[in-house]
Design a protein around this motif. Structure first.
Motif, PDB file in Angstrom:
ATOM      1  N   MET A 176       0.824  -1.212   0.000  1.00  0.00           N
ATOM      2  CA  MET A 176       0.000   0.000   0.000  1.00  0.00           C
ATOM      3  C   MET A 176       0.858   1.261   0.000  1.00  0.00           C
ATOM      4  SD  MET A 176      -3.034  -0.839  -0.484  1.00  0.00           S
ATOM      5  CE  MET A 176      -3.582   0.842  -0.441  1.00  0.00           C
ATOM      6  N   VAL A 177       2.003   1.237   0.666  1.00  0.00           N
ATOM      7  CA  VAL A 177       2.914   2.387   0.633  1.00  0.00           C
ATOM      8  C   VAL A 177       3.431   2.609  -0.789  1.00  0.00           C
ATOM      9  CG1 VAL A 177       5.161   3.230   1.427  1.00  0.00           C
ATOM     10  CG2 VAL A 177       3.549   2.250   3.065  1.00  0.00           C
ATOM     11  N   VAL A 178       3.770   1.521  -1.469  1.00  0.00           N
ATOM     12  CA  VAL A 178       4.220   1.633  -2.865  1.00  0.00           C
ATOM     13  C   VAL A 178       3.079   2.137  -3.751  1.00  0.00           C
ATOM     14  CG1 VAL A 178       5.006   0.302  -4.871  1.00  0.00           C
ATOM     15  CG2 VAL A 178       6.041  -0.086  -2.633  1.00  0.00           C
ATOM     16  N   MET A 179       1.884   1.603  -3.551  1.00  0.00           N
ATOM     17  CA  MET A 179       0.728   2.046  -4.347  1.00  0.00           C
ATOM     18  C   MET A 179       0.418   3.521  -4.093  1.00  0.00           C
ATOM     19  SD  MET A 179       0.070  -0.541  -6.152  1.00  0.00           S
ATOM     20  CE  MET A 179      -1.522  -0.294  -6.857  1.00  0.00           C
ATOM     21  N   ARG A 180       0.591   3.952  -2.848  1.00  0.00           N
ATOM     22  CA  ARG A 180       0.372   5.369  -2.540  1.00  0.00           C
ATOM     23  C   ARG A 180       1.377   6.229  -3.288  1.00  0.00           C
ATOM     24  NH1 ARG A 180       1.099   7.211   3.532  1.00  0.00           N
ATOM     25  NH2 ARG A 180       3.112   6.366   3.039  1.00  0.00           N
ATOM     26  N   ALA A 181       2.633   5.792  -3.347  1.00  0.00           N
ATOM     27  CA  ALA A 181       3.648   6.546  -4.089  1.00  0.00           C
ATOM     28  C   ALA A 181       3.313   6.597  -5.579  1.00  0.00           C
ATOM     29  CB  ALA A 181       5.032   5.925  -3.879  1.00  0.00           C
ATOM     30  N   LEU A 182       2.841   5.477  -6.131  1.00  0.00           N
ATOM     31  CA  LEU A 182       2.434   5.463  -7.536  1.00  0.00           C
ATOM     32  C   LEU A 182       1.242   6.379  -7.776  1.00  0.00           C
ATOM     33  CD1 LEU A 182       2.795   1.661  -8.329  1.00  0.00           C
ATOM     34  CD2 LEU A 182       4.281   3.519  -9.109  1.00  0.00           C
ATOM     35  N   LEU A 183       0.289   6.376  -6.853  1.00  0.00           N
ATOM     36  CA  LEU A 183      -0.875   7.263  -6.984  1.00  0.00           C
ATOM     37  C   LEU A 183      -0.447   8.719  -6.920  1.00  0.00           C
ATOM     38  CD1 LEU A 183      -3.947   7.628  -7.168  1.00  0.00           C
ATOM     39  CD2 LEU A 183      -4.017   7.484  -4.673  1.00  0.00           C
ATOM     40  N   ARG A 184       0.475   9.021  -6.035  1.00  0.00           N
ATOM     41  CA  ARG A 184       0.975  10.394  -5.923  1.00  0.00           C
ATOM     42  C   ARG A 184       1.646  10.832  -7.232  1.00  0.00           C
ATOM     43  NH1 ARG A 184       3.380  10.359  -0.996  1.00  0.00           N
ATOM     44  NH2 ARG A 184       1.476  11.151  -0.086  1.00  0.00           N
ATOM     45  N   GLN A 185       2.454   9.941  -7.817  1.00  0.00           N
ATOM     46  CA  GLN A 185       3.106  10.261  -9.090  1.00  0.00           C
ATOM     47  C   GLN A 185       2.080  10.446 -10.206  1.00  0.00           C
ATOM     48  OE1 GLN A 185       5.845   7.050  -9.745  1.00  0.00           O
ATOM     49  NE2 GLN A 185       7.475   7.997  -8.523  1.00  0.00           N
ATOM     50  N   ALA A 186       1.093   9.566 -10.272  1.00  0.00           N
ATOM     51  CA  ALA A 186       0.068   9.671 -11.304  1.00  0.00           C
ATOM     52  C   ALA A 186      -0.753  10.952 -11.128  1.00  0.00           C
ATOM     53  CB  ALA A 186      -0.840   8.447 -11.276  1.00  0.00           C
ATOM     54  N   THR A 187      -1.024  11.309  -9.893  1.00  0.00           N
ATOM     55  CA  THR A 187      -1.774  12.539  -9.622  1.00  0.00           C
ATOM     56  C   THR A 187      -0.979  13.757 -10.083  1.00  0.00           C
ATOM     57  OG1 THR A 187      -2.846  11.492  -7.740  1.00  0.00           O
ATOM     58  CG2 THR A 187      -2.853  13.895  -7.789  1.00  0.00           C
ATOM     59  N   THR A 188       0.314  13.766  -9.800  1.00  0.00           N
ATOM     60  CA  THR A 188       1.172  14.869 -10.232  1.00  0.00           C
ATOM     61  C   THR A 188       1.226  14.944 -11.755  1.00  0.00           C
ATOM     62  OG1 THR A 188       2.508  14.651  -8.236  1.00  0.00           O
ATOM     63  CG2 THR A 188       3.501  15.843 -10.077  1.00  0.00           C
ATOM     64  N   LEU A 189       1.383  13.802 -12.397  1.00  0.00           N
ATOM     65  CA  LEU A 189       1.425  13.779 -13.863  1.00  0.00           C
ATOM     66  C   LEU A 189       0.110  14.256 -14.466  1.00  0.00           C
ATOM     67  CD1 LEU A 189       3.317  10.436 -14.528  1.00  0.00           C
ATOM     68  CD2 LEU A 189       4.161  12.752 -14.925  1.00  0.00           C
ATOM     69  N   ARG A 190      -1.011  13.827 -13.889  1.00  0.00           N
ATOM     70  CA  ARG A 190      -2.311  14.252 -14.427  1.00  0.00           C
ATOM     71  C   ARG A 190      -2.511  15.751 -14.252  1.00  0.00           C
ATOM     72  NH1 ARG A 190      -8.119  11.353 -14.051  1.00  0.00           N
ATOM     73  NH2 ARG A 190      -9.256  12.953 -15.178  1.00  0.00           N
ATOM     74  N   SER A 191      -2.142  16.274 -13.090  1.00  0.00           N
ATOM     75  CA  SER A 191      -2.317  17.720 -12.885  1.00  0.00           C
ATOM     76  C   SER A 191      -1.381  18.513 -13.809  1.00  0.00           C
ATOM     77  CB  SER A 191      -2.108  18.102 -11.422  1.00  0.00           C
ATOM     78  OG  SER A 191      -0.789  17.808 -11.027  1.00  0.00           O
ATOM     79  N   ASP A 192      -0.180  17.985 -14.062  1.00  0.00           N
ATOM     80  CA  ASP A 192       0.736  18.640 -15.009  1.00  0.00           C
ATOM     81  C   ASP A 192       0.145  18.613 -16.422  1.00  0.00           C
ATOM     82  OD1 ASP A 192       2.463  19.099 -12.940  1.00  0.00           O
ATOM     83  OD2 ASP A 192       3.910  17.518 -13.512  1.00  0.00           O
ATOM     84  N   MET A 193      -0.429  17.488 -16.811  1.00  0.00           N
ATOM     85  CA  MET A 193      -1.030  17.380 -18.140  1.00  0.00           C
ATOM     86  C   MET A 193      -2.228  18.317 -18.275  1.00  0.00           C
ATOM     87  SD  MET A 193       0.643  15.286 -20.048  1.00  0.00           S
ATOM     88  CE  MET A 193      -0.508  14.802 -21.300  1.00  0.00           C
ATOM     89  N   GLU A 194      -3.030  18.421 -17.238  1.00  0.00           N
ATOM     90  CA  GLU A 194      -4.179  19.326 -17.294  1.00  0.00           C
ATOM     91  C   GLU A 194      -3.742  20.777 -17.365  1.00  0.00           C
ATOM     92  OE1 GLU A 194      -6.578  18.234 -13.942  1.00  0.00           O
ATOM     93  OE2 GLU A 194      -7.416  16.476 -14.964  1.00  0.00           O
ATOM     94  N   ALA A 195      -2.618  21.094 -16.720  1.00  0.00           N
ATOM     95  CA  ALA A 195      -2.101  22.474 -16.780  1.00  0.00           C
ATOM     96  C   ALA A 195      -1.588  22.808 -18.189  1.00  0.00           C
ATOM     97  CB  ALA A 195      -0.978  22.648 -15.769  1.00  0.00           C
ATOM     98  N   VAL A 196      -1.028  21.816 -18.862  1.00  0.00           N
ATOM     99  CA  VAL A 196      -0.520  22.029 -20.220  1.00  0.00           C
ATOM    100  C   VAL A 196      -1.675  22.181 -21.205  1.00  0.00           C
ATOM    101  CG1 VAL A 196       0.752  20.921 -22.122  1.00  0.00           C
ATOM    102  CG2 VAL A 196       1.673  20.877 -19.806  1.00  0.00           C
ATOM    103  N   ILE A 197      -2.692  21.361 -21.022  1.00  0.00           N
ATOM    104  CA  ILE A 197      -3.827  21.390 -21.935  1.00  0.00           C
ATOM    105  C   ILE A 197      -4.686  22.577 -21.610  1.00  0.00           C
ATOM    106  CG2 ILE A 197      -5.922  20.179 -22.632  1.00  0.00           C
ATOM    107  CD1 ILE A 197      -4.475  17.572 -22.084  1.00  0.00           C
TER     108      ILE A 197
END
Length: 159
Positions: free
Chosen positions: A138-159
């Motif tokens: 779950m700690v690893v999954m939380r880190a992956l979720l955090r990375q995916a959340t950051t990537l999605r927010s970065d993509m939304e900022a670009v678009i």
């Protein structure tokens, strides 16, 4: 292949069933079973209330995981899983697993130093290792979720 929509619905049904069964165990079965055991074995009578408290607490940890999973499913349904709102529910799961792990480590130490037979300490060791693996996953999954959340927010900022 099962679609995400059907999987979420089925998982919600089973989460409700599991939560209901856990409430029955938490309020009736576990306290009643422990009381019966201490009546049949008077030398275990001093352990009745500590064991009851531990059992109820461990079931509560599982219930926290179920509620957090329900909330994460709601975020999946709303397509908001990759937002910061999901992180608090994953944190709740990690904390519940951590609390259960501490209880099992305590039981393992207590039983391990007082047992005449290696069966129960080995069982507690197995469960403790399983909870450890689940918690670290779950700690690893939380880190992956955090990375995916950051990537999605970065993509939304670009678009």
């Amino acid at each position: 292949m099962i679609s995400e929509k059907w999987a979420v619905r089925a998982l919600r049904v089973f989460l409700v069933v599991l939560f209901g069964v856990l409430v029955v165990f938490q309020t009736l079965s576990l306290p009643g079973g422990i009381a019966y055991h201490t009546q049949q074995n008077p030398h275990d009578a001093p352990l009745r209330w500590p064991l009851t408290a531990i059992a109820v607490f461990l079931v509560l940890c599982v219930q926290v995981v179920l509620v957090a999973t329900w909330q994460l499913l709601t975020l999946v349904k709303k397509d908001r899983i990759f937002t910061t709102a999901s992180l608090k529910w994953v944190d709740a799961i990690v904390w519940a697993i951590g609390a259960a792990w501490l209880v099992f480590v305590g039981m393992l130490l207590f039983v391990g130093f007082n047992a005449d037979d290696p069966g129960m300490p080995m069982l507690l060791f197995l469960v403790t290792v399983g909870i450890t693996v689940l918690g670290l996953l779950m700690v690893v999954m939380r880190a992956l979720l955090r990375q995916a959340t950051t990537l999605r927010s970065d993509m939304e900022a670009v678009i």
